[in-house]
Scaffold this active site. Structure first.
Site, PDB file in Angstrom:
ATOM      1  N   ASP A 186       0.795  -1.117   0.105  1.00 46.64           N
ATOM      2  CA  ASP A 186      -0.044  -0.125  -0.066  1.00 46.64           C
ATOM      3  C   ASP A 186       0.852   1.049  -0.156  1.00 46.64           C
ATOM      4  OD1 ASP A 186      -1.865   1.973   0.529  1.00 46.64           O
ATOM      5  OD2 ASP A 186      -2.496   1.183   2.435  1.00 46.64           O
ATOM      6  N   ASP A 376      -1.799   5.869  -5.194  1.00 45.62           N
ATOM      7  CA  ASP A 376      -2.053   4.963  -3.854  1.00 45.62           C
ATOM      8  C   ASP A 376      -2.543   3.545  -4.704  1.00 45.62           C
ATOM      9  OD1 ASP A 376      -2.785   3.595  -2.034  1.00 45.62           O
ATOM     10  OD2 ASP A 376      -4.379   5.031  -1.395  1.00 45.62           O
TER      11      ASP A 376
END
Ligand SMILES: *[C@@H]1O[C@H](CO)[C@@H](O)[C@H](O)[C@H]1NC(C)=O
Ligand SMILES: *[C@@H]1O[C@H](CO)[C@@H](O)[C@H](O)[C@H]1NC(C)=O
Ligand SMILES: *[C@@H]1O[C@H](CO)[C@@H](O)[C@H](O)[C@H]1NC(C)=O
Ligand SMILES: *[C@@H]1O[C@H](CO)[C@@H](O)[C@H](O)[C@H]1NC(C)=O
Ligand SMILES: *[C@@H]1O[C@H](CO)[C@@H](O)[C@H](O)[C@H]1NC(C)=O
Length: 489
Positions: A186, A376
């Site tokens: 992430d 992201d």
């Protein structure tokens, strides 16, 4: 009627997922999300007032202009933590609503059983205008992981694909003796955690069919006696800060500090969740645990020369399974060096955010000025400010708004949406604009758009997830505070 009903449920549940995380107990489509016990603010050193102001200014002004209450600092942080793990079949909570649409009957069931092979011939040809991919539909139904091939560069891990390009997962070793843990990689958060041996779900029971870490399974495990909590766009964890030995891509990081969760929401605890924890790879200024990220620790320990993390995010429908995360450099076999463009990170809190000079649809510049994008890997979709999302879809023939932030477009669209960073334009593959078919029995009907609207920060700030990142090689450099993108080969 059936279709309209199903569709509104789908959009309702997508909106639930997109609507951010409140600190207070929230009721979402029948699921009560229990608030995790708040940890006292201890990280004021990492989130100085100046940075907070920088991030909050735009949102506050926007709130005043639109007559809404100004969001609290906590809401602002939660917005910035917005994340989207679209559920696989069978995940509980509001996802049950979502999973209703997978209750297909009769012939579709038999077709699903054979579509993995038939899709190879029909689905993989899916380009512009061909409709939603059979391969993706199958993965949307079944969830789980598609394993990556072995990595092609040193200091790299394969990135397995969660379901239909919902998330990207690598396997690292933790503890003594080392056990394999599957971690969602992430770039939009900065904490490493896995479930602890005592982990409990907020829905009751343990944390599911996962691998756990603790003093029973690891002789090198040390509980440091302090706590952490992380809230994501969907899901939250809290637990203990610990040290233990970890091994990332063959690089041994002894006595690394990270978290083990003692409490997880079902977004993480459910049996069907195909990962055991998260590895946050934003900058550690964003870390709730207040510790270095693994890539920063690897650089500090001299195991890699720079705190660089590079992602090749793969697309399930391509069936190449060549996803890879590389630590300490870039994998030159994954991108076209002539297209490599490097630009400054404009985010001061620790996210990876770049100036986005143009957004175009079918070659037409939408004229959106001064936009920035948080890149992201842990967010599935692209989430654009309301007006921008509307502008994008207005330029796509057949696209429609549901009036609540969601959009549909024909699954047969040929639309080409492109984002420009530092003078280099990156086109989004048309298939990536098709997030999910409205009617799973009609793959040439309407599809839910991979670009959704939502205010995540300032009115000029986009949250750009895997829908885009599948179309570029993406690299971040903590030392230089720079981001690089390149076209894939
Ligand atoms: C997309 O392109 C294909 C092939 O050129 C064409 O058959 C199809 O009609 C186009 N679809 C739309 C919606 O324009
Ligand atoms: C638990 O996980 C293992 C390995 O991932 C898998 O083989 C097994 O089917 C899972 N069991 C359940 C009940 O989900
Ligand atoms: C192992 O961890 C559990 C739970 O944190 C704790 O109660 C126990 O005392 C620990 N055992 C040892 C030997 O440290
Ligand atoms: C491990 O790290 C912790 C926290 O940084 C530190 O207190 C401890 O002394 C370290 N232990 C070893 C064996 O290096
Ligand atoms: C699929 O949707 C398209 C576009 O709405 C429609 O023209 C077509 O008839 C539908 N096909 C089926 C089998 O429902």
């Amino acid at each position: 009627m059936q279709l309209g009903f199903t569709f509104s449920l789908l959009l309702a549940s997508l909106l639930v997922l997109l609507s951010g995380v409140e600190a207070a107990p929230t009721k979402r489509s029948g699921l009560v999300t229990l608030p995790l016990k708040r940890i006292t603010q201890t990280r004021s050193d990492l989130h100085p007032q100046l940075l907070q102001q920088h991030i909050n200014r735009g949102l506050k002004r926007y709130a005043r202009m639109t007559g809404r209450d100004e969001p609290s600092a906590l809401e602002l942080r939660a917005n910035l933590h917005k994340r989207l793990y679209i559920p696989a079949e069978g995940r509980p909570g509001p996802r049950r609503v979502n999973s209703k649409r997978f209750n297909r009957h009769g012939s579709k069931g038999t077709q699903a059983a054979t579509s993995a092979s038939s899709a190879t011939s029909t689905g993989s040809a899916a380009g512009s205008g061909a409709g939603f991919s059979e391969i993706d539909l199958e993965a949307e139904d079944n969830g789980g992981l598609t394993d990556a091939n072995p990595p092609t560069a040193a200091n790299s891990l394969g990135l397995d694909i969660e379901a239909y390009d919902v998330g990207y997962i690598a396997t690292v070793q933790m503890g003594t003796p080392p056990q394999d843990f599957k971690l969602l990689m992430d770039s939009g958060s900065a904490d490493l955690w896995v479930g602890g041996e005592q982990c409990q779900s907020t829905e009751g029971g343990n944390c599911g069919n996962h691998t756990f870490l603790g003093n029973q399974s690891s002789s090198s495990f040390v509980d440091l006696g302090s706590q952490f909590q992380v809230t994501y766009g969907s899901g939250a964890v809290q637990g203990d800060i610990v040290t233990d030995n970890i091994n990332v891509a063959g690089l041994a990081l002894n006595n690394h500090t990270f978290g083990v969760a003692t409490v997880e929401t079902d977004d993480f605890a459910d049996d069907s969740v195909p990962f055991d924890g998260l590895m946050g790879l934003a900058q550690s200024t964003l870390s709730e645990q207040g510790v270095l990220t693994p890539v920063e620790s690897l650089a500090q320990a001299g195991l890699i020369s720079d705190a660089i993390t590079s992602f090749k995010i793969s697309r399930l429908a391509d069936q190449k399974n060549d996803g890879e995360v590389t630590f300490g450099g870039l994998d030159p076999t994954k991108f076209d060096a002539a297209t490599l463009t490097t630009f400054n990170n404009v985010n001061t809190e620790g996210f990876w955010e770049g100036a986005m000079s143009t957004v175009s649809v079918n070659g037409q510049d939408l004229g959106l000025q001064g936009r920035t994008a948080i890149l992201d890997t842990g967010t599935t979709l692209i989430i654009a400010p309301d007006a921008d999302a509307a502008a994008v879809h207005q330029a796509i023939p057949g696209a429609q708004s549901d009036g609540q932030g969601g959009f549909t477009l024909p699954c047969t669209t040929n639309a080409s949406v492109a984002l420009t960073f530092s003078g280099q334009q990156f086109a989004i593959d048309t298939r990536d604009l098709l997030f999910s078919p409205v009617d799973p029995t009609n793959l040439t009907g309407d599809c839910v758009s991979g670009i959704s609207s939502g205010q995540i920060g300032a009115a000029t700030e986009w949250l750009v997830g895997d829908v885009f990142l599948k179309n570029a090689y993406f690299s971040t450099d903590v030392g230089k505070n720079q981001i690089s993108l390149a076209k894939l080969v």
